[in-house]
Design a protein around this motif. Structure first.
Motif, short mmCIF file in Angstrom:
data_model
loop_
_atom_site.label_atom_id
_atom_site.label_comp_id
_atom_site.label_asym_id
_atom_site.label_seq_id
_atom_site.Cartn_x
_atom_site.Cartn_y
_atom_site.Cartn_z
N TRP A 2 0.80 -1.21 0.00
CA TRP A 2 0.00 0.00 0.00
C TRP A 2 0.84 1.27 0.00
N ASN A 3 2.08 1.22 -0.48
CA ASN A 3 2.89 2.42 -0.59
C ASN A 3 2.44 3.21 -1.82
N GLN A 4 2.00 4.42 -1.59
CA GLN A 4 1.42 5.27 -2.62
C GLN A 4 2.42 5.61 -3.71
N ASP A 5 1.92 5.63 -4.97
CA ASP A 5 2.78 5.94 -6.11
C ASP A 5 2.16 7.06 -6.94
N GLU A 6 1.73 6.79 -8.13
CA GLU A 6 1.25 7.80 -9.07
C GLU A 6 -0.18 8.25 -8.77
N GLU A 7 -0.41 9.55 -8.85
CA GLU A 7 -1.75 10.11 -8.65
C GLU A 7 -2.51 10.11 -9.97
N ILE A 8 -3.80 9.79 -9.87
CA ILE A 8 -4.73 9.91 -10.99
C ILE A 8 -5.88 10.77 -10.48
N ALA A 9 -5.93 12.02 -10.91
CA ALA A 9 -6.82 13.02 -10.32
C ALA A 9 -8.14 13.13 -11.06
N LEU A 10 -9.13 13.65 -10.34
CA LEU A 10 -10.44 13.91 -10.94
C LEU A 10 -10.34 15.08 -11.91
N PHE A 11 -9.61 16.12 -11.53
CA PHE A 11 -9.41 17.30 -12.37
C PHE A 11 -7.95 17.70 -12.33
N ASP A 12 -7.49 18.36 -13.39
CA ASP A 12 -6.15 18.92 -13.42
C ASP A 12 -6.24 20.32 -12.82
N MET A 13 -5.62 20.50 -11.67
CA MET A 13 -5.67 21.79 -10.98
C MET A 13 -4.50 22.70 -11.34
N GLY A 14 -3.61 22.25 -12.23
CA GLY A 14 -2.48 23.07 -12.65
C GLY A 14 -2.93 24.23 -13.52
#
Length: 164
Positions: free
Chosen positions: A55-67
């Motif tokens: 369960w070590n966190q890696d890549e994020e997959i976001a709902l929206f791009d906040m950049g």
């Protein structure tokens, strides 16, 4: 193919949902099914995170791009479930509402054939009631880094307060 997935709230008491969803559905569709299964409104920010077996966190997959100018973050509506969840990597982490940090462990339990006449996504099993507020997170009580706070005085430093 149909993925049977268990989603477990990160809490001391057992609270989980078992869902069936098509492996070709997007993570946004999975997000919508997940929020409905747990009774959330679905109007908060959320992200999935790939992770390893521990369960070590890696890549994020976001709902929206906040950049501001777009970024390299993967988006849920552009990512298919089978691209991030498989027998070789059966785990993900899901975080809903970044102010309250509802955190869930997502695990692929089985892959089966699609059944005629059944609509997907489908809640197979629901156990436990969602609490009114998210479970408290337990963090280290002592920092893992020792800071040298034996510093005497700022007067000993060569610091020009009129530097600009």
């Amino acid at each position: 193919m149909i993925y049977k997935i268990r989603i477990i709230l990160d809490a001391e008491e057992d609270i989980f949902r078992d869902l069936e969803i098509e492996n070709s559905d997007s993570l946004e569709e999975f997000h919508n099914a997940l929020t409905q299964a747990f009774g959330f409104m679905g109007n908060e920010m959320a992200s999935f995170y790939t992770c390893d077996q521990e369960w070590n966190q890696d890549e994020e997959i976001a709902l929206f791009d906040m950049g501001e100018n777009g970024s390299d973050v993967r988006l849920m509506n552009e990512t298919v479930l089978e691209d991030v969840l498989s027998e070789k990597s059966p785990k993900m982490i899901y975080v809903y509402d970044f102010f309250n940090m509802w955190t869930f462990f997502v695990e692929l339990a089985d892959i089966v054939e699609k059944e005629d006449g059944r609509t997907y996504p489908n809640v197979l099993f629901s156990f436990g009631e969602l609490p009114d507020s998210p479970p408290e997170k337990k963090f280290e009580s002592k920092p893992s880094i020792d800071f040298d706070d034996s510093f005497g005085s700022y007067d000993d430093l060569d610091f020009d307060e009129n530097w600009n």
